[in-house]
Scaffold this active site. Sequence first.
Site, PDB file in Angstrom:
ATOM      1  N   LYS A  95      41.071  43.838  36.368  1.00 49.30           N
ATOM      2  CA  LYS A  95      40.533  44.561  37.106  1.00 49.30           C
ATOM      3  C   LYS A  95      41.977  44.835  37.780  1.00 49.30           C
ATOM      4  O   LYS A  95      43.282  44.138  37.993  1.00 49.30           O
ATOM      5  CB  LYS A  95      39.828  42.972  38.067  1.00 49.30           C
ATOM      6  CG  LYS A  95      39.805  44.405  39.429  1.00 49.30           C
ATOM      7  CD  LYS A  95      38.345  43.463  40.110  1.00 49.30           C
ATOM      8  CE  LYS A  95      37.863  44.222  41.600  1.00 49.30           C
ATOM      9  NZ  LYS A  95      37.367  42.874  42.434  1.00 49.30           N
ATOM     10  N   SER A 164      33.237  46.047  43.491  1.00 48.86           N
ATOM     11  CA  SER A 164      34.420  45.673  42.869  1.00 48.86           C
ATOM     12  C   SER A 164      35.216  45.598  41.571  1.00 48.86           C
ATOM     13  O   SER A 164      35.799  46.371  41.364  1.00 48.86           O
ATOM     14  CB  SER A 164      34.898  45.509  44.190  1.00 48.86           C
ATOM     15  OG  SER A 164      35.624  44.175  43.867  1.00 48.86           O
ATOM     16  N   SER A 188      30.996  41.020  43.637  1.00 49.31           N
ATOM     17  CA  SER A 188      31.781  41.620  42.685  1.00 49.31           C
ATOM     18  C   SER A 188      31.816  41.338  41.057  1.00 49.31           C
ATOM     19  O   SER A 188      32.974  42.107  40.609  1.00 49.31           O
ATOM     20  CB  SER A 188      32.748  42.672  43.435  1.00 49.31           C
ATOM     21  OG  SER A 188      32.879  42.678  44.944  1.00 49.31           O
TER      22      SER A 188
END
Length: 461
Positions: A95, A164, A188
Amino acid sequence: MAANAPKWTPPRAAGSVPIVALSALELRDRIASGELRAEQVAEAYLEQIRLREPQVQAFAWHDPAFVMYQATEADRFRGAGRPIGPLHGVPIALKDIIDTARIPTENGAALDKGRVPSKDAVIVARLKQAGAIILGKTVTTELAFLAPGVTTNPVNAAHTPGGSSQGSAAAVAAFMAPLAVGTQTGGSIIRPASFCGVVGFKPTFGAIARTGILPQSQTLDTVGVFARSAADAALLAEVLYGADAGDPQSVAGPFPRLLDLTLTPPPVAPTFAFLRPLGWDQADPQLHAAFAELTEALGERCFEIELPEDFARGNAMREVINFAEMARAYYRYGQASDLLAPETLEALKKGNATMARDYLAALDWQRVLSGGLDKVFERADVILTPAALGPAPAGLGSTGSAVFNGLWSLLGTPAVTVPLFETEEGLPMGVQLVAARHMDGRLLRSARWLTEWAQGHEGEN
C-alpha cells in the site's frame, strides 16, 4: 453458498498450472526447491499486470525492470548456496502509505506528489530480510481515508474495490500479486477483501509495528495482509509480526507460529457465534439469505448471539477517536486545504472540534467494550458476522460502508474476511470472522477450516 475465485485471465503457465494460480506457499516451496526460479515467477506476474492493470489500475508505482532486477538477484543468492528466507522470491505489493527507500510513497495525496523516502518502513525491511520481491506500490484513497483512488473492482470494473487498501485487494484479486500489505483504521482491509473476493486479515492491534507508515490514528491504525487463502495470509503476516521502538503501541512477542497453527487441523471443529451487527437491516437481501443458509448448514457448530446495547455505540466512539487523532496527525495537510477532498476536510473539521473530554471518554469506551466480549469467547472460538453490507456498490464515487467493521477496529480484535458468498450477478460477498485479542492463529485456523468445510458442502442446497 459459493467459494468461487474472481474471474481472471491466466498468463504463461509452468507445466499445466499457470504460475499466478499457484498459492504463495506453493511459490515459496517451488522456488526453494529449485523447481521454479524467481525470474520465472516475476515474469509471470509482470505479464498478468500487463494484461489486467490498464483496467484495474491497482498500482500507484510499478517498475518491471526493478522487479526483474530483484528476481535475478534472488536467483543468484540462492544459486550461491546461501540460506534463504521464508518469502524468498515471492512478489509482494505494498500500500502506498508504506515508506520504501528510493521508491515513491505518495500517500494518495497531492501534497506528497514526488515524495521519495530515504528509509524503508520496518515491515519493508522485514520483507526484504525474508527474501520477498517488492512488486510495486498500490493505490490508496487520499491519505488512507475516504476519497477514492482510481482503482476499479477486478470482478466488475463498474463497482468499487472498497476502502483505502483498495489497490492491495484488487492486485491480489486480479492475480497481479500473490500477496499484498494494507492497513485498516475503520474497515480498509476487511471490506475491500470482501468486495474483491479475497482473504483479508487484520491482526490484533499492535501485532505489527507501524514505524515508517503514514499515521492516521495511533489508537486504531493496524497493518494487515491480503491473500487468496488463510494459509497464505499467515505466511505473510508471520514475517511482519513484531514490535519496534518507533511504534510504542506495538506489542512485544512472543507471537504464535501463525503458519504452523493455521495449517494444523483443529483438535475439534470450531464453534461459531453468529452476530447480526448494527446495520443488519440495511444489508442486501442476498447477504441475509446467504448467512441463513450458512448458519443452518453449520448446525450445532453455530449459535446466535446478541451483544449488549452499549456495543451499539462502538462505531460512534471509533469515529471520535479516529477524527481527533487524524486532526493531529494530518495537521500539515490541513494547512493546504485546497488540495484535499471534501471528505478529508470534513473529517479534519470534526476532529478539530472534538472536545478533550469526548476523546478521552471514547478511549474509555474502548476498554469497557473490550471486556464485554469475554463471555462470548468463553463459548465460541470465533464470531461469525458479515464483512460488508453486501456486494461492492456500483460506481467509483464511494468506497462503501464500514458499518460492520468499525467495532472490531475499535476493540483491536483480529478479524479476517473469507470469500464464501457470491451474488446472482457474480459479485463476491465475504464472511467476517473475529477472535479474541492475540488469538490470531486460532482465527486463521478457523478461517481455513470454514473455507474447506464450505467447499465440501458447496452445491448441497
